[in-house]
Design an enzyme around this catalytic site. Structure first.
Site, PDB file in Angstrom:
ATOM      1  N   PHE A  46       5.500  -8.732  -0.905  1.00  0.00           N
ATOM      2  CA  PHE A  46       6.499  -9.734  -0.543  1.00  0.00           C
ATOM      3  C   PHE A  46       7.689  -9.588  -1.486  1.00  0.00           C
ATOM      4  O   PHE A  46       7.521  -9.583  -2.708  1.00  0.00           O
ATOM      5  CB  PHE A  46       5.922 -11.146  -0.645  1.00  0.00           C
ATOM      6  CG  PHE A  46       5.010 -11.504   0.493  1.00  0.00           C
ATOM      7  CD1 PHE A  46       5.401 -12.436   1.449  1.00  0.00           C
ATOM      8  CD2 PHE A  46       3.771 -10.907   0.629  1.00  0.00           C
ATOM      9  CE1 PHE A  46       4.568 -12.762   2.517  1.00  0.00           C
ATOM     10  CE2 PHE A  46       2.931 -11.213   1.675  1.00  0.00           C
ATOM     11  CZ  PHE A  46       3.324 -12.137   2.629  1.00  0.00           C
ATOM     12  N   ALA A  47       8.893  -9.459  -0.909  1.00  0.00           N
ATOM     13  CA  ALA A  47      10.120  -9.326  -1.697  1.00  0.00           C
ATOM     14  C   ALA A  47      11.117 -10.348  -1.168  1.00  0.00           C
ATOM     15  O   ALA A  47      11.905 -10.061  -0.257  1.00  0.00           O
ATOM     16  CB  ALA A  47      10.674  -7.913  -1.595  1.00  0.00           C
ATOM     17  N   VAL A  48      11.057 -11.535  -1.728  1.00  0.00           N
ATOM     18  CA  VAL A  48      11.841 -12.664  -1.227  1.00  0.00           C
ATOM     19  C   VAL A  48      12.830 -13.099  -2.308  1.00  0.00           C
ATOM     20  O   VAL A  48      12.514 -13.085  -3.505  1.00  0.00           O
ATOM     21  CB  VAL A  48      10.913 -13.831  -0.834  1.00  0.00           C
ATOM     22  CG1 VAL A  48      11.710 -15.032  -0.365  1.00  0.00           C
ATOM     23  CG2 VAL A  48       9.946 -13.377   0.257  1.00  0.00           C
ATOM     24  N   TYR A  63      13.859 -11.413  -6.012  1.00  0.00           N
ATOM     25  CA  TYR A  63      12.817 -10.432  -6.301  1.00  0.00           C
ATOM     26  C   TYR A  63      13.085  -9.109  -5.580  1.00  0.00           C
ATOM     27  O   TYR A  63      12.675  -8.048  -6.056  1.00  0.00           O
ATOM     28  CB  TYR A  63      11.449 -10.974  -5.873  1.00  0.00           C
ATOM     29  CG  TYR A  63      10.838 -11.935  -6.855  1.00  0.00           C
ATOM     30  CD1 TYR A  63       9.804 -11.533  -7.693  1.00  0.00           C
ATOM     31  CD2 TYR A  63      11.282 -13.244  -6.958  1.00  0.00           C
ATOM     32  CE1 TYR A  63       9.226 -12.413  -8.600  1.00  0.00           C
ATOM     33  CE2 TYR A  63      10.722 -14.138  -7.861  1.00  0.00           C
ATOM     34  CZ  TYR A  63       9.697 -13.716  -8.674  1.00  0.00           C
ATOM     35  OH  TYR A  63       9.135 -14.586  -9.584  1.00  0.00           O
ATOM     36  N   GLU A 101      -3.606 -17.897  -6.312  1.00  0.00           N
ATOM     37  CA  GLU A 101      -4.557 -17.246  -7.223  1.00  0.00           C
ATOM     38  C   GLU A 101      -5.765 -18.137  -7.496  1.00  0.00           C
ATOM     39  O   GLU A 101      -6.890 -17.637  -7.632  1.00  0.00           O
ATOM     40  CB  GLU A 101      -3.858 -16.889  -8.528  1.00  0.00           C
ATOM     41  CG  GLU A 101      -4.703 -16.068  -9.481  1.00  0.00           C
ATOM     42  CD  GLU A 101      -3.885 -15.519 -10.628  1.00  0.00           C
ATOM     43  OE1 GLU A 101      -3.347 -14.406 -10.483  1.00  0.00           O
ATOM     44  OE2 GLU A 101      -3.766 -16.213 -11.665  1.00  0.00           O
ATOM     45  N   ASP A 136       1.714  -7.842  -5.758  1.00  0.00           N
ATOM     46  CA  ASP A 136       2.968  -8.492  -6.139  1.00  0.00           C
ATOM     47  C   ASP A 136       4.037  -7.426  -6.338  1.00  0.00           C
ATOM     48  O   ASP A 136       3.740  -6.298  -6.761  1.00  0.00           O
ATOM     49  CB  ASP A 136       2.797  -9.287  -7.431  1.00  0.00           C
ATOM     50  CG  ASP A 136       2.074 -10.605  -7.219  1.00  0.00           C
ATOM     51  OD1 ASP A 136       1.785 -10.954  -6.055  1.00  0.00           O
ATOM     52  OD2 ASP A 136       1.795 -11.287  -8.221  1.00  0.00           O
ATOM     53  N   VAL A 137       5.289  -7.800  -6.103  1.00  0.00           N
ATOM     54  CA  VAL A 137       6.379  -6.834  -6.193  1.00  0.00           C
ATOM     55  C   VAL A 137       6.868  -6.636  -7.625  1.00  0.00           C
ATOM     56  O   VAL A 137       7.465  -5.589  -7.940  1.00  0.00           O
ATOM     57  CB  VAL A 137       7.551  -7.265  -5.276  1.00  0.00           C
ATOM     58  CG1 VAL A 137       8.281  -8.486  -5.847  1.00  0.00           C
ATOM     59  CG2 VAL A 137       8.516  -6.104  -5.038  1.00  0.00           C
ATOM     60  N   ASP A 138       6.620  -7.603  -8.520  1.00  0.00           N
ATOM     61  CA  ASP A 138       7.170  -7.506  -9.875  1.00  0.00           C
ATOM     62  C   ASP A 138       6.255  -6.701 -10.800  1.00  0.00           C
ATOM     63  O   ASP A 138       5.862  -7.158 -11.876  1.00  0.00           O
ATOM     64  CB  ASP A 138       7.464  -8.893 -10.449  1.00  0.00           C
ATOM     65  CG  ASP A 138       6.297  -9.841 -10.394  1.00  0.00           C
ATOM     66  OD1 ASP A 138       5.270  -9.514  -9.749  1.00  0.00           O
ATOM     67  OD2 ASP A 138       6.392 -10.925 -11.006  1.00  0.00           O
TER      68      ASP A 138
END
Length: 340
Positions: free
Chosen positions: A108-110, A113, A291, A199-201
């Site tokens: 997910f890149a919202v 981010y 999580e 996660d994208v980060d």
């Protein structure tokens, strides 16, 4: 009088010890980095010899847990914990190719981010994620036109799915499970046999190959893998669907990486989405959002494979002797900017 005085002395000593312990805990969690290094003194446990001899995997064949005697290489229910040196990557690669798999990777890149993390995530995935295998990337974003163009190897595809922009960053996290559940029931579920959700980060730093595949896969959290169970940050509000009672829980799993077969992930995402929906109806929000619900699911439904912290490591912790070859690294966080 002497007895009362001794009792008062012991009482003062007791509370001084409690305050000292709380002070150390506070420094450990929030303050002095040197306290963090004392964590290596906490034993991880040992996999029984009889269980080690039976550790096998559909992709890596017979595992070699005795190659890493300094770390825990199996769970109490017999699942392997995958560390560098416990498997033969060539065997895993050959088995995956023989099965003619397509492996999905969702991210997910919202909001901000997307600009800050997505390009590096995809570029490093092409270098390290399931190299030599058929892969389909699914990027979920509210701005499909802003997704960067990345050169892909043959047999690898990039699909972009539009999602709504949520008002709060917490809602992005909370909505993820519902969105994934729908995607797994649609084209993603038809295209891929196994899927990883990440996660994208973060970015890939080493080979993340078929040795990570299994029916259901959980990731040990790099900040918590040595902690005693009573200290793990589970949801403790008994009203929440994510709640774990004292004495419950096996490990603390990181929602930045989880995976499995399409069917297994459909069950996981349905459980988490339903729990989040129930909490919202009660005006609740779990401590660590999706999580917390993920940890509840893996307590009830044990993962078939657990990835060591080598597969998702935080450089902020520093070097550790047992972390030989990190696969994923956390990217620097800038929450004040990203979550504004």
């Amino acid at each position: 009088m002497a007895l009362k005085e001794r009792l008062r002395t012991w009482k003062r000593l007791f509370w001084l010890l409690i305050l000292f312990a709380l002070g150390l805990l506070g420094l450990y969690l929030y303050g002095l980095p040197v306290i963090r290094h004392l964590e290596v003194l906490i034993p991880m446990g040992v996999c029984p010899s009889a269980r080690m001899a039976l550790l096998r995997d559909n992709f890596t064949g017979l595992l070699h847990p005795w190659a890493r005697p300094e770390v825990l290489t199996c769970t109490s229910w017999g699942a392997p914990i995958i560390w560098d040196g416990t498997f033969d990557p060539a065997v895993a690669q050959r088995e995956a190719l023989q099965q003619n798999l397509t492996i999905g990777l969702t991210v997910f890149a919202v909001g901000r981010y997307l600009e800050k993390y997505l390009a590096r995530f995809l570029e490093t995935a092409e270098q390290h994620f399931m190299v030599g295998q058929r892969v389909v990337y699914y990027v979920f974003t509210e701005r499909p036109d802003a997704v960067p163009r990345v050169a892909l190897a043959p047999g690898r595809l990039l699909r972009v799915e539009r999602v709504a922009r949520e008002r709060r960053w917490q809602d992005v996290s909370m909505q993820r499970m519902h969105t994934l559940h729908e995607a797994l029931g649609g084209r993603l579920g038809r295209e891929a046999r196994f899927v990883f959700c990440m996660d994208v980060d973060q970015y890939f730093h080493g080979a993340f190959g078929p040795e990570a595949l299994a029916e259901s896969v959980a990731q040990l959290h790099s900040w918590h893998y040595r902690w005693p169970r009573w200290l793990l940050p589970y949801e403790r509000d008994a009203r929440s669907a994510a709640a774990l009672a004292p004495g419950e829980g096996d490990f603390y799993y990181h929602a930045a990486v989880f995976g499995g077969s399409v069917a297994a992930l459909r069950g996981l995402t349905a459980h988490c989405a339903q729990g989040q929906r129930r909490d919202r109806e009660l005006g609740l929000e779990a401590r660590w959002h999706d999580e917390s619900h993920l940890n509840k699911f893996f307590w009830l439904h044990k993962p078939a494979k657990v990835l060591s912290p080598e597969f998702c490591w935080s450089p902020d912790i520093g070097s550790r002797a047992e972390i030989r070859r990190p696969r994923l690294l956390w990217a620097p966080k800038d929450y004040a900017l990203l979550r504004d």
